[in-house]
Write a protein that holds these residues in place. Structure first.
Motif, PDB file in Angstrom:
ATOM      1  N   ALA A 146      41.450  63.381 -13.875  1.00 61.13           N
ATOM      2  CA  ALA A 146      42.050  62.062 -14.072  1.00 61.13           C
ATOM      3  C   ALA A 146      40.992  60.964 -13.966  1.00 61.13           C
ATOM      4  N   LEU A 147      40.142  61.083 -12.980  1.00 58.52           N
ATOM      5  CA  LEU A 147      39.071  60.112 -12.800  1.00 58.52           C
ATOM      6  C   LEU A 147      38.127  60.120 -14.004  1.00 58.52           C
ATOM      7  N   ALA A 148      37.782  61.312 -14.466  1.00 58.90           N
ATOM      8  CA  ALA A 148      36.920  61.434 -15.642  1.00 58.90           C
ATOM      9  C   ALA A 148      37.586  60.825 -16.876  1.00 58.90           C
ATOM     10  N   GLY A 149      38.912  60.931 -16.952  1.00 56.51           N
ATOM     11  CA  GLY A 149      39.630  60.335 -18.084  1.00 56.51           C
ATOM     12  C   GLY A 149      39.475  58.828 -18.128  1.00 56.51           C
ATOM     13  N   SER A 150      39.649  58.171 -16.995  1.00 60.01           N
ATOM     14  CA  SER A 150      39.485  56.718 -16.963  1.00 60.01           C
ATOM     15  C   SER A 150      38.045  56.317 -17.244  1.00 60.01           C
ATOM     16  N   ILE A 151      37.108  57.053 -16.677  1.00 59.50           N
ATOM     17  CA  ILE A 151      35.693  56.766 -16.943  1.00 59.50           C
ATOM     18  C   ILE A 151      35.399  56.960 -18.428  1.00 59.50           C
ATOM     19  N   GLY A 152      35.936  58.029 -18.999  1.00 53.45           N
ATOM     20  CA  GLY A 152      35.719  58.302 -20.421  1.00 53.45           C
ATOM     21  C   GLY A 152      36.286  57.211 -21.315  1.00 53.45           C
ATOM     22  N   LEU A 153      37.478  56.730 -21.000  1.00 46.77           N
ATOM     23  CA  LEU A 153      38.061  55.659 -21.806  1.00 46.77           C
ATOM     24  C   LEU A 153      37.249  54.372 -21.694  1.00 46.77           C
ATOM     25  N   LEU A 154      36.790  54.060 -20.482  1.00 52.89           N
ATOM     26  CA  LEU A 154      35.955  52.864 -20.320  1.00 52.89           C
ATOM     27  C   LEU A 154      34.634  53.001 -21.073  1.00 52.89           C
ATOM     28  N   LEU A 155      34.002  54.166 -20.942  1.00 51.65           N
ATOM     29  CA  LEU A 155      32.731  54.383 -21.655  1.00 51.65           C
ATOM     30  C   LEU A 155      32.936  54.377 -23.168  1.00 51.65           C
ATOM     31  N   GLY A 156      34.054  54.938 -23.612  1.00 50.44           N
ATOM     32  CA  GLY A 156      34.354  54.921 -25.046  1.00 50.44           C
ATOM     33  C   GLY A 156      34.522  53.509 -25.569  1.00 50.44           C
ATOM     34  N   ALA A 157      35.246  52.683 -24.819  1.00 49.88           N
ATOM     35  CA  ALA A 157      35.436  51.293 -25.225  1.00 49.88           C
ATOM     36  C   ALA A 157      34.099  50.556 -25.281  1.00 49.88           C
ATOM     37  N   LEU A 158      33.258  50.789 -24.281  1.00 51.93           N
ATOM     38  CA  LEU A 158      31.945  50.139 -24.260  1.00 51.93           C
ATOM     39  C   LEU A 158      31.055  50.648 -25.382  1.00 51.93           C
ATOM     40  N   ALA A 159      31.180  51.926 -25.716  1.00 47.73           N
ATOM     41  CA  ALA A 159      30.398  52.479 -26.828  1.00 47.73           C
ATOM     42  C   ALA A 159      30.821  51.852 -28.156  1.00 47.73           C
ATOM     43  N   PHE A 160      32.139  51.718 -28.382  1.00 48.76           N
ATOM     44  CA  PHE A 160      32.599  51.052 -29.600  1.00 48.76           C
ATOM     45  C   PHE A 160      32.057  49.628 -29.656  1.00 48.76           C
ATOM     46  N   GLN A 161      32.009  48.962 -28.508  1.00 47.82           N
ATOM     47  CA  GLN A 161      31.560  47.584 -28.468  1.00 47.82           C
ATOM     48  C   GLN A 161      30.046  47.459 -28.654  1.00 47.82           C
ATOM     49  N   TYR A 162      29.273  48.185 -27.841  1.00 48.13           N
ATOM     50  CA  TYR A 162      27.827  47.960 -27.816  1.00 48.13           C
ATOM     51  C   TYR A 162      27.027  48.860 -28.754  1.00 48.13           C
ATOM     52  N   ILE A 163      27.544  50.033 -29.051  1.00 42.56           N
ATOM     53  CA  ILE A 163      26.838  50.917 -29.985  1.00 42.56           C
ATOM     54  C   ILE A 163      27.405  50.750 -31.394  1.00 42.56           C
ATOM     55  N   GLY A 164      28.727  50.697 -31.480  1.00 42.98           N
ATOM     56  CA  GLY A 164      29.387  50.570 -32.777  1.00 42.98           C
ATOM     57  C   GLY A 164      29.477  49.152 -33.292  1.00 42.98           C
ATOM     58  N   GLY A 165      29.184  48.167 -32.444  1.00 38.53           N
ATOM     59  CA  GLY A 165      29.209  46.776 -32.873  1.00 38.53           C
ATOM     60  C   GLY A 165      30.609  46.230 -33.111  1.00 38.53           C
ATOM     61  N   MET A 166      31.640  46.857 -32.515  1.00 36.92           N
ATOM     62  CA  MET A 166      33.019  46.419 -32.703  1.00 36.92           C
ATOM     63  C   MET A 166      33.428  45.547 -31.515  1.00 36.92           C
ATOM     64  N   ALA A 167      33.414  44.247 -31.734  1.00 41.19           N
ATOM     65  CA  ALA A 167      33.742  43.316 -30.657  1.00 41.19           C
ATOM     66  C   ALA A 167      35.212  43.478 -30.259  1.00 41.19           C
ATOM     67  N   PRO A 168      35.503  43.457 -28.965  1.00 41.86           N
ATOM     68  CA  PRO A 168      36.888  43.611 -28.509  1.00 41.86           C
ATOM     69  C   PRO A 168      37.650  42.286 -28.566  1.00 41.86           C
ATOM     70  N   CYS A 169      38.957  42.396 -28.770  1.00 45.56           N
ATOM     71  CA  CYS A 169      39.802  41.211 -28.684  1.00 45.56           C
ATOM     72  C   CYS A 169      40.226  41.038 -27.218  1.00 45.56           C
ATOM     73  N   ALA A 170      40.959  39.993 -26.941  1.00 49.33           N
ATOM     74  CA  ALA A 170      41.385  39.724 -25.558  1.00 49.33           C
ATOM     75  C   ALA A 170      42.246  40.856 -25.002  1.00 49.33           C
ATOM     76  N   LEU A 171      43.181  41.379 -25.799  1.00 53.11           N
ATOM     77  CA  LEU A 171      44.036  42.462 -25.311  1.00 53.11           C
ATOM     78  C   LEU A 171      43.244  43.741 -25.081  1.00 53.11           C
ATOM     79  N   CYS A 172      42.199  43.953 -25.859  1.00 51.71           N
ATOM     80  CA  CYS A 172      41.327  45.114 -25.634  1.00 51.71           C
ATOM     81  C   CYS A 172      40.671  45.016 -24.254  1.00 51.71           C
ATOM     82  N   ILE A 173      40.215  43.834 -23.927  1.00 48.42           N
ATOM     83  CA  ILE A 173      39.600  43.618 -22.616  1.00 48.42           C
ATOM     84  C   ILE A 173      40.637  43.812 -21.514  1.00 48.42           C
TER      85      ILE A 173
END
Length: 151
Positions: A9-36
Motif C-alpha cells: 500500500a505504501l509503495a502504491g502511494s509512492i508510485g502514484l506520486l512518482l508517476g505524477a512527478l514523472a509526467f510533470q518533470y520528465i514528460g513535460g505535462m504541467a498539472p492542473c489545480a485538481l491534479c495537484i
C-alpha cells in the motif's frame, strides 16, 4: 502478511506520486489545480508508514484515509473532465461572460490558468490520469484496510 500488505500500500502511494512527478518533470505535462489536489492526500497516506514501525491501527487508517481522499478527488476531477459537473471556476472553462466589459474579459483571460482542469491531456484504455488515480487510490485504501484484519 500484514507488513507485506502495508508495504504494498505504501509503495502504491509512492508510485502514484512518482508517476505524477514523472509526467510533470520528465514528460513535460504541467498539472492542473485538481491534479495537484490529488497528490496531497497521498502525502497523508505516507503517514501509514508508521504502521511498519508501531503496531497502532491509527497509521493504517491514516494511510487508508489519505488514499481514499485522493480517489475521491480523482472522481471529482474525472467528472469535471467529462463535463458531468462544473469544476472550480479557477481552472475550468465556462461561466457567464455576458455583461462583462472588455477590460473585465481581458483581466479574466490574463488570470486564467495555463492548464485547465476540464480537459483530458492523457488517457489510457479510455481512462484519464484522474480516473486511473481514483481506481488505484481506492485499491490502495482497500489494502490499508485489509491490513487491519491481517495478523
Amino acid at each position: 502478511m500484514r507488513r507485506n500488505v502495508q508495504v504494498l500500500a505504501l509503495a502504491g502511494s509512492i508510485g502514484l506520486l512518482l508517476g505524477a512527478l514523472a509526467f510533470q518533470y520528465i514528460g513535460g505535462m504541467a498539472p492542473c489545480a485538481l491534479c495537484i489536489w490529488q497528490r496531497w492526500p497521498h502525502v497523508v497516506a505516507l503517514l501509514g508508514a508508521g504502521a511498519l514501525v508501531l503496531p497502532n491501527p491509527v497509521f493504517a487508517m491514516l494511510g487508508a484515509a489519505g488514499a481514499a481522499g485522493s480517489g475521491a478527488i480523482g472522481i471529482y476531477h474525472t467528472g469535471v473532465e467529462r463535463a458531468w459537473w462544473e469544476g472550480p471556476s479557477s481552472c475550468s472553462a465556462g461561466g457567464d461572460l455576458s455583461g462583462l466589459s472588455a477590460q473585465e474579459l481581458l483581466d479574466r483571460i490574463m488570470a486564467a490558468p495555463v492548464v485547465r482542469c476540464d480537459e483530458v491531456p492523457w488517457e489510457m484504455l479510455g481512462l484519464s490520469m484522474a480516473s486511473w488515480n481514483a481506481v488505484l487510490s481506492f485499491g490502495i485504501a482497500a489494502l490499508w484496510l485489509a491490513s487491519l484484519r491481517l495478523r
